[in-house]
Scaffold this motif. Structure first.
Motif, mmCIF file in Angstrom:
data_model
loop_
_atom_site.group_PDB
_atom_site.id
_atom_site.type_symbol
_atom_site.label_atom_id
_atom_site.label_comp_id
_atom_site.label_asym_id
_atom_site.label_seq_id
_atom_site.Cartn_x
_atom_site.Cartn_y
_atom_site.Cartn_z
ATOM 1 N N ASP A 504 84.559 -89.191 8.477
ATOM 2 C CA ASP A 504 84.216 -88.509 9.730
ATOM 3 C C ASP A 504 85.360 -87.666 10.265
ATOM 4 O O ASP A 504 85.180 -86.514 10.646
ATOM 5 N N SER A 518 86.389 -94.145 7.676
ATOM 6 C CA SER A 518 84.971 -94.484 7.813
ATOM 7 C C SER A 518 84.103 -93.232 7.831
ATOM 8 O O SER A 518 84.562 -92.138 8.172
ATOM 9 N N SER A 520 80.214 -92.277 9.306
ATOM 10 C CA SER A 520 79.065 -92.735 10.085
ATOM 11 C C SER A 520 77.777 -92.138 9.537
ATOM 12 O O SER A 520 77.764 -91.017 9.003
ATOM 13 N N GLY A 599 77.579 -97.224 9.436
ATOM 14 C CA GLY A 599 78.618 -96.484 8.746
ATOM 15 C C GLY A 599 79.178 -97.276 7.590
ATOM 16 O O GLY A 599 78.743 -98.402 7.290
#
Length: 812
Positions: A504, A518, A520, A599
């Motif tokens: 992200d 991460s 999402s 996520g």
């Protein structure tokens, strides 16, 4: 628009898939009914709005607005509705009203718009409300409020950096020229400028870069006449001059009272690629819409004109007699766009997007996260690769303005507020400039190669667009430059080299790349959507709203002639990114039994949650069905069905007739944001169009229509139909209520804070004196649908940033 248009844009393919595809398993769900008698299951909880944040957050708002547009007229057509069967002229001041009437051809000897109507909550909520609600905040931020930097200082419109009277004259010349070409001067704009009306359209405030967030409170006037006593009547292709239009409040013709009354205190003086990109994607979608047809002097639609007369379209005094199709009547004089107003707006959206692209590419990028600069040329941007010195669009830029004698504030300086890169921001940029590029691409026969588009790009009002990218000063090449830079940086910055997975966020302090850990689900869904939009635009097949078959990989791409990226041609890079991001929805975000995760943590190689989020399930459905269309692999569609079954079975609460944020949730409050509303509406629409319409799934279509109607009417309009009789008991069933100056209660809407004439709210009980046989009577809510008129609400027709419902026992 109410006229059926060409089948449509690759945001989603809302049509039954090819016959060769395997039919998905049927779904047996039906709308909530009592098994003993077939009556609706009684609602036992009522919902009342107890909090609403009215902040306008630009990126999130327009993510929802994009979804709402696709969930508008095209979705209603997927439901089998004839768009001409809906009217925006409903009036009701009784204690029980229902404006959602469909004049069904089946009830009128095959004639849509006959005299016999029926209640149609999902159809009306889609074709009229969702569709028009999505448009009005776009107009507000682009033309009315002043919530952004001024187009008067756009680098294409004002290349010499003129100020004062010279800057005003450049803007005025453009506005009046665009108004003449669209015939706007016949009804709305004036060639005679005054101190009160310096641009020809009173109060017109064209924006260049929208601010990232702002307080949208306004003091709109409920007056119907201007200072000279002239009444305001607007028209569109939904209510054209040929059939008349509602008299309405003067703010529809004079935007002055729609300006932010205390602009400096109400706006956050920050711009960014997320706000520009998603607002721009929305503007590009409507421009695609407005350039489906031309119109004549009486606003009748014109599909084609003789080829040798195309260059005369939009010229003053032209006598071109266009072709409106079989049985259609047209009169002499053919002009740009779908109506007097919409043709004018389309020209301004094109101007805005062209100036935005130039400003970003030449002056609003960075190489170190501290100073702003630009590519040396458009051709330099077109040749940008993973081997070029890193240059990117910083996440937030602070603007300092100075007063200017033009009457518009002049940006005096820009400074980077946040150097970081956001995947969702880049998705908006890619979607916006891919979509607008399609209108300059003459190889795309239904879009840039159509006469309505060619008429804009024949040298007047816009230059003829070069068809081979060379770095020319055209929208064609600037849009391609924006797409190139955004896609390359999405691959260069947002793909983790160790795992090959997207992330992200990327921190870029000092130009040093530090990737987040991460990804999402919702950001991935929209990133995939943007990449698919780019591929279809570059393949010359992007059209308005839909395509009917999955994509074809490996088509020639105009950016392949530039240096390779990651060792492959640009088109191959897009294919690889699409395949990779699609796979995440099967391999990381969802399971066989329909669980969806919010996520994925790249460090731990595990989900970021336990699979109990409503947002995640809606986003997973959205992403899976885009992946199906992008790859043609039915496993994505099948997995989407499993996730939908869990969404319906685990999250839907029949006692309140709402989707809960987690399975089994019994809390007393429920909050919706534009992002949640948009992704949930999109998931329901996509499931309907790509799964429920398959043979054997008739029960599923009824179920989803019921869910869509409830979602739109409750969350958008703030109408809680607690007794389920489809009548609005006004104002008792309005979930959010206020008090007028006489102490009487009225509805304050829901997430949708107010409405205007395009969705049926003209601010008066009697709007057509010749038809109503009475004087204009000001009213807060003309059709008693719980959404007030904007001068009564004190807000534009726009979404709030959040709305919270409190649930309490309800006994019928």
């Amino acid at each position: 628009m109410l006229r059926t248009r060409l089948a449509a844009l690759a945001l989603l393919a809302p049509a039954v898939v090819a016959a060769s595809c395997r039919t998905a398993s049927p779904v047996a769900e039906k709308p909530d009914v009592d098994a003993s008698n077939g009556a609706p299951t009684p609602q036992t909880l009522q919902l009342d709005v107890t909090a609403r944040d009215t902040t306008f957050v630009t990126r999130d708002h327009f993510i929802a607005s994009v979804e709402m547009q696709i969930s508008g007229e095209p979705f209603a057509e997927s439901m089998g509705r004839s768009l001409s069967g809906y009217s925006r002229d409903f009036v009701c001041q009784l204690s029980a009203c229902e404006p959602s009437i469909y004049y069904d051809p089946a009830l009128n000897d095959g004639v849509a718009g006959g005299k016999i109507g029926r209640t149609d909550l999902p159809g009306f909520a889609s074709a009229v409300e969702s569709y028009e609600y999505s448009k009005q905040p776009m107009n507000n931020i682009a033309f009315e409020s002043g919530a952004g930097t001024s187009l008067a200082f756009g680098p294409v419109l004002n290349p010499g950096g003129a100020t004062g009277a010279d800057a005003l004259q450049l803007l005025r010349t453009w506005v009046l020229h665009a108004a003449a070409a669209a015939n706007t001067t016949a009804r709305s704009a004036s060639a005679v400028v005054t101190t009160h009306n310096p641009l020809g359209w009173p109060g017109f405030w064209p924006t260049l870069q929208p601010f990232t967030q702002w307080d949208p409170a306004i003091q709109a006037s409920s007056d119907n006449a201007n200072s000279e006593g002239v009444l305001c009547t607007i028209s569109s292709d939904d209510d054209p001059g040929a059939s008349g239009a509602l008299d309405c409040d003067e703010y529809e013709c004079d935007y002055t009272t729609l300006h932010l009354p205390n602009r400096s205190a109400q706006v956050n003086m920050t711009i960014g690629p997320g706000a520009t990109g998603w607002a721009g994607w929305k503007e590009a979608l409507w421009t695609l819409n407005y350039l489906q047809v031309m119109h004549d002097s009486n606003e009748n639609p014109v599909n084609t004109v003789p080829d040798d007369q195309l260059a005369l379209v939009g010229t003053p005094g032209n006598t071109i007699l266009g072709n409106g199709g079989p049985g259609a009547t047209t009169i002499a004089g053919t002009f740009l766009g779908s109506s007097d107003i919409e043709g004018f707006q389309a020209a301004n959206f094109l101007q805005i997007l062209d100036n935005q692209a130039d400003e970003w590419l030449t002056s609003l990028t960075t190489t170190d996260g501290a100073t702003l600069g630009g590519f040396s040329s458009i051709s330099d941007a077109l040749g940008y690769t993973d081997q070029s010195p890193l240059r990117w669009l910083p996440g937030a830029i602070t603007v300092t303005e100075a007063p200017d004698a033009s009457g518009f504030p002049q940006p005096a300086s820009y400074a980077i507020a946040t150097p970081d890169s956001d995947l969702l921001d880049l998705a908006g940029v890619i979607g916006a400039f891919s979509s607008i590029y399609a209108l300059t691409d003459q190889s795309n026969a239904q879009t840039g190669g159509s006469q309505p588009a060619l008429a804009y790009f024949d040298g007047d009002p816009f230059p003829v667009q070069n068809q081979t990218p060379t770095g020319a000063p055209t929208l064609h090449d600037r849009a391609l430059g924006m797409v190139r830079v955004a896609v390359v940086n999405m691959a260069r910055l947002h793909v983790d080299p160790a795992t090959g997975l997207f992330v992200d966020d990327v921190a870029l302090a000092g130009g040093s790349v530090s990737r987040g850990t991460s990804l999402s689900t919702d950001s991935a869904a929209y990133a995939l959507l943007s990449l698919r939009t780019a591929r279809r635009a570059l393949d010359s097949v992007l059209v308005l709203y839909s395509n009917t078959t999955p994509d074809v990989e490996g088509a020639p791409c105009p950016l392949d002639t530039f240096p390779p990226v990651n060792g492959v041609a640009f088109g191959a890079l897009l294919d690889t990114m699409i395949e990779s991001l699609s796979g995440v929805f099967i391999d990381q975000f969802t399971t066989d039994d329909g669980h969806a995760y919010a996520g994925w943590n790249l460090t731990s190689a595990s989900p970021t949650d336990d699979g109990t989020s409503l947002d995640a399930h809606a986003a997973a459905i959205r992403g899976l069905l885009v992946a199906y269309l992008a790859t043609g692999q039915t496993r994505y569609r099948d997995r989407a069905l499993s996730v939908f079954q869990r969404l319906e079975g685990a999250f839907y609460d029949p006692s309140a007739r709402v989707f809960r944020p987690t399975p089994g949730d019994t809390s007393s409050t429920l909050t919706f944001t534009p992002r949640l509303f948009g992704i949930l509406q999109g998931a329901l629409r996509d499931t309907y169009e790509l799964i429920a319409l398959l043979p054997g799934n008739a029960a599923m279509t009824s179920l989803i229509e019921d869910r869509v109607a409830r979602l739109d009417k409750l969350v958008l309009n703030g109408w809680d139909d607690r007794d389920q009789d489809t009548l609005i008991e006004w104002p008792q069933e309005c979930a959010y209520q206020g008090t007028d100056k006489d102490g009487k209660r009225f509805g304050l809407g829901g997430l949708q804070m107010a409405e205007r004439v395009l969705s049926g709210e003209s601010g008066s009980y009697a709007d057509k004196p010749s038809a109503d046989a009475g004087p204009r009577v000001i009213t807060i809510d003309r059709e008693h649908d719980c959404v007030p008129e904007i001068s009564a609400a004190g807000f534009p027709s726009a979404l709030a940033n959040s709305i919270t419902f409190t649930l309490s026992p309800y006994t019928p």
